[in-house]
Scaffold this motif. Structure first.
Motif, PDB file in Angstrom:
ATOM      1  N   TRP A 101       0.820  -1.212   0.000  1.00 32.59           N
ATOM      2  CA  TRP A 101       0.000   0.000   0.000  1.00 32.59           C
ATOM      3  C   TRP A 101       0.851   1.257   0.000  1.00 32.59           C
ATOM      4  O   TRP A 101       0.472   2.269  -0.578  1.00 32.59           O
ATOM      5  N   ARG A 127       1.723   1.731  -3.486  1.00 29.06           N
ATOM      6  CA  ARG A 127       0.549   2.274  -4.180  1.00 29.06           C
ATOM      7  C   ARG A 127       0.423   3.770  -3.947  1.00 29.06           C
ATOM      8  O   ARG A 127       0.217   4.545  -4.892  1.00 29.06           O
ATOM      9  N   ASP A 128       0.541   4.189  -2.694  1.00 30.15           N
ATOM     10  CA  ASP A 128       0.401   5.613  -2.382  1.00 30.15           C
ATOM     11  C   ASP A 128       1.482   6.444  -3.059  1.00 30.15           C
ATOM     12  O   ASP A 128       1.225   7.555  -3.535  1.00 30.15           O
ATOM     13  N   THR A 175       0.693   6.600  -6.946  1.00 27.38           N
ATOM     14  CA  THR A 175      -0.613   7.099  -7.375  1.00 27.38           C
ATOM     15  C   THR A 175      -0.561   8.623  -7.436  1.00 27.38           C
ATOM     16  O   THR A 175      -0.071   9.279  -6.515  1.00 27.38           O
ATOM     17  N   ARG A 183      -6.265   9.858  -7.828  1.00 26.82           N
ATOM     18  CA  ARG A 183      -7.125   9.906  -6.638  1.00 26.82           C
ATOM     19  C   ARG A 183      -8.404  10.685  -6.919  1.00 26.82           C
ATOM     20  O   ARG A 183      -9.480  10.314  -6.432  1.00 26.82           O
ATOM     21  N   ASP A 234      -6.839   9.454   5.675  1.00 34.31           N
ATOM     22  CA  ASP A 234      -5.454   9.885   5.856  1.00 34.31           C
ATOM     23  C   ASP A 234      -5.252  11.169   5.061  1.00 34.31           C
ATOM     24  O   ASP A 234      -6.209  11.735   4.520  1.00 34.31           O
ATOM     25  N   PHE A 266      -3.852  11.706   2.204  1.00 34.09           N
ATOM     26  CA  PHE A 266      -4.189  11.572   0.788  1.00 34.09           C
ATOM     27  C   PHE A 266      -5.693  11.701   0.575  1.00 34.09           C
ATOM     28  O   PHE A 266      -6.159  12.410  -0.322  1.00 34.09           O
TER      29      PHE A 266
END
Length: 540
Positions: free
Chosen positions: A189, A192-193, A196, A201, A226, A228
Motif C-alpha cells: 500500500w 501504491r500511495d 498514485t 485519486r 489519511d 491523501f
C-alpha cells in the motif's frame, strides 16, 4: 423552494409507534418540514407524484473506504473468479488490454479460490511476469504479489516482518508472494500511495461518489482516512462548489508504530482536524484502530486457536492500546476499533473501560467494527458502555462463507454475524458494506441482512437464517442507525420533520414483493439535502 411529494409508499424509518409509514412528505429547501397528508402541510411551489413508488431515507454506509473503493472500481475484479485458472485468465486479459501499463492491480480474490489457500508469486508469474502485479484480497488484509512485485517493493529473504504483519516465506526463507496485515500496508500500500497521482485519486473519488449515489447512498463514514484522502476530498469539494454530493465523515487511521509517543502524535493530528472541520460536508470525527486481522487468513485474534492449531496476536496489544484510546477519548474523538475475533473485541472494550475510568463519565458513542465472531456477553457489555456495533451483512454472504467456517471449524461457526444479539442487548446496531471488501450496493446489503442468503450467487443456500432481520429493521440499521453511529441521529437518517432531505426513490417495493425484489430493484432518484443528485439514466 417548497416541494410536496405525494402518492408514495414512504418508509420513514421513524421508530415511534405508528410513524414508520406515510404516503406524502414536504421539503423546504434542504429540510423535510412535513410528513403525511394532513391539512397542516405547507403550500408547495411544486408537487411531485411518486406514482406509488417506494421511498426510503438515504442510506449511510457506516463503514467504508472511499478512495480504495473508487480505485477498486477501476481494477481487475476477482471475487467471482473461483479458480486459479480463472484468476490467471483475467490477469492475462487485463495485461493484453493495457500493454502500456507499468503495474497491474486487482482486488477481491478469495483464499478458497487458490489451491490449498496458499497463493504464491509463481502463480501470478504464469500469467503476468513482465510488470509488478498487486492483488488485494477480498478482505483487504493481505496482498498477493508476483516476483516483479516483490522486486519493486525491495522485499528479500532479509526483509524483516513488520510489527503486526508477516511476509510469507518458503522452507528456505525466501518470500513467496503473500503479504499479511501490516506487511501489506507498509509495503504494497505504501508503494501504491507513492505511485498514485492526485489525478488518479480525483478519478477514484468521483467513481466512488457516482457509484454511491446510483445505489441510494447519501452519506459515507470512511474508516481509513489519511492525508491523501483528505486532500482528495477537499479537491472534490472545491470542484463541486464548496459542497460534496454526499456527506462524508472520516475516522483517521492510526497505525501502531510500536512507539507510544508516535502513536499519540497521530491522535493529536486527528484531534486537530476534528476541532476545525472545513465543511459540514467533510469532517474528521474520530480515529480508527485495527486491532486484529481476519478469520479467512487466520489473522483475527481469537481466544481459542483456529482449526489448524494456529492463532494470532492482536496488532494493538492492550498495553499500547490503552493510552491511545484514553487520549482520543479525552479529545472527544469517536473511537472505532476493528475487532473481528473475540479476543480483539474483548481488549477493545477493556480499553474503552480504561478511558472512562481515566476521563470520567460523560456522553460518548464509541464503536467496534465487524464483530464477526464475538463471545457470549459481548453485546450486553457493549450496550452497557454505549458502544455501537458496526457490522456488515454482506460479509456473511453464503457464497464466501465456506472458508470462514473452515478456519474456525467448531461450534463458533454457529454464532457468526449474530446481529439480533446486539438488538436484544439494546446496543446501537449500524449496518454498512466495508466497500471495497464487499460490494457497495445498499440494496444487496439489505438482501443479505433480511435473508442471510447470497447476493453474489442466489443458488447458494442461506446460512444461519435465524439471524436474518425483518426488512424494516434492516433498513433502519442502514439509514437511521448508521447516521446515529456518527452522531448525526438527531438530524438525518429518517423521513421526519426537521430532518435533512436525504431521500431515495426505488422502482420496486421489496416490502410488498418480497426481499428477492432487492436484487432487481433500481434507484430511480437519489436526493441529498433536497437536491436531486442522481436520476436513473444519468446523474442529475
Amino acid at each position: 423552494m417548497i416541494t410536496r411529494y405525494v402518492n408514495g409508499r414512504v418508509f420513514t424509518a421513524d421508530p415511534a409507534p405508528g410513524s414508520a409509514w406515510a404516503d406524502a412528505f414536504t421539503v423546504r429547501d434542504d429540510v423535510i418540514v412535513h410528513v403525511g397528508d394532513g391539512g397542516d402541510a405547507p403550500t408547495a411551489d411544486e408537487t411531485v407524484d411518486l406514482q406509488g413508488r417506494l421511498v426510503v431515507p438515504g442510506f449511510t454506509d457506516a463503514h467504508t473506504h472511499l478512495l480504495m473503493m473508487g480505485a477498486a472500481l477501476g481494477q481487475v475484479h476477482l471475487t467471482d473468479a473461483r479458480s486459479l485458472e480463472e484468476i490467471q485468465a483475467r490477469l492475462r486479459t487485463a495485461r493484453e488490454q493495457t500493454p502500456d501499463a507499468a503495474v497491474l492491480r486487482g482486488r477481491g480474490w478469495l483464499f478458497d479460490s487458490v489451491p490449498g489457500g496458499a497463493p504464491t508469486a509463481s502463480m501470478i508469474d504464469a500469467a503476468v511476469a513482465d510488470i509488478p502485479v498487486f492483488l488485494d484480497a477480498n478482505d483487504y488484509h493481505s496482498c498477493w504479489v508476483n516476483s516483479a512485485g516483490l522486486a519493486a517493493l525491495g522485499i528479500t529473504r532479509d526483509t524483516p516482518d513488520p510489527l503486526g504483519g508477516a511476509i510469507a516465506r518458503d522452507a528456505d526463507g525466501e518470500p513467496t508472494g503473500m503479504l499479511y496485515e501490516t506487511a501489506a500496508v507498509q509495503y504494497a500500500w505504501a508503494h501504491r500511495d507513492a505511485t498514485t497521482t492526485d489525478a488518479d485519486r480525483d478519478d477514484a473519488v468521483q467513481r466512488a461518489i457516482d457509484a454511491y449515489l446510483a445505489s441510494g447512498v447519501t452519506g459515507a463514514i470512511d474508516m481509513a482516512f489519511d492525508e491523501f484522502a483528505l486532500a482528495a476530498f477537499e479537491r472534490a469539494r472545491a470542484r463541486h462548489g464548496g459542497e460534496l454530493p454526499i456527506r462524508v465523515a472520516g475516522h483517521w487511521l492510526i497505525e501502531n508504530t510500536g512507539d507510544d509517543e508516535k502513536n499519540l502524535a497521530q491522535v493529536g493530528r486527528a484531534a486537530e482536524l476534528a476541532a476545525s472541520p472545513s465543511s459540514p460536508w467533510l469532517r474528521v470525527v474520530g480515529i480508527k484502530l485495527i486491532l486484529d486481522g481476519v478469520i479467512d487468513a487466520c489473522t483475527a485474534a481469537m481466544r481459542r486457536p483456529y482449526s489448524d492449531g494456529t492463532n494470532a496476536e492482536p496488532i494493538w496489544p492492550l498495553a499500547q492500546l490503552k493510552p491511545v484510546v484514553a487520549a482520543a477519548d479525552a479529545a472527544r474523538l469517536q473511537i472505532a476499533q476493528h475487532a473481528i475475533g473475540d479476543y480483539a473485541s474483548e481488549i477493545a472494550l477493556d480499553a474503552i473501560e480504561h478511558a472512562i475510568s481515566v476521563n470520567g463519565d460523560r456522553d460518548r458513542r464509541h464503536r467496534i467494527e465487524h464483530l464477526e465472531y464475538a463471545a457470549p456477553g459481548t453485546a450486553e457489555r457493549m450496550a452497557s458502555l454505549g458502544v455501537t456495533a458496526s457490522m456488515q451483512p454482506v460479509h456473511s454472504d453464503p457464497a464466501i462463507f465456506d472458508n470462514w467456517a473452515q478456519m474456525l471449524g467448531d461450534e463458533r461457526v454457529q454464532r457468526a454475524f449474530a446481529w439480533p444479539e446486539y438488538e436484544d442487548a439494546g446496543a446501537l446496531l449500524a449496518f454498512s458494506t466495508d466497500a471495497p471488501t464487499a460490494p457497495h450496493s445498499a440494496l444487496a446489503n439489505m438482501y443479505v441482512a433480511s435473508t442471510r442468503a447470497s447476493a453474489l450467487d442466489p443458488t447458494v443456500p442461506a446460512t444461519h437464517p435465524q439471524y436474518a432481520l425483518p426488512l424494516e429493521r434492516a433498513i433502519g440499521h442502514a439509514t437511521r442507525d448508521a447516521a446515529a453511529s456518527v452522531g448525526d441521529g438527531a438530524w438525518r437518517g429518517r423521513i421526519a420533520p426537521g430532518f435533512a432531505a436525504d431521500i431515495v426513490v426505488l422502482d420496486t417495493d421489496p416490502f410488498a414483493d418480497g426481499p428477492d425484489a432487492l436484487l432487481r430493484a433500481r434507484v430511480v432518484e437519489t436526493i441529498v439535502a433536497g437536491r436531486s443528485r442522481h436520476r436513473a439514466g444519468g446523474n442529475a
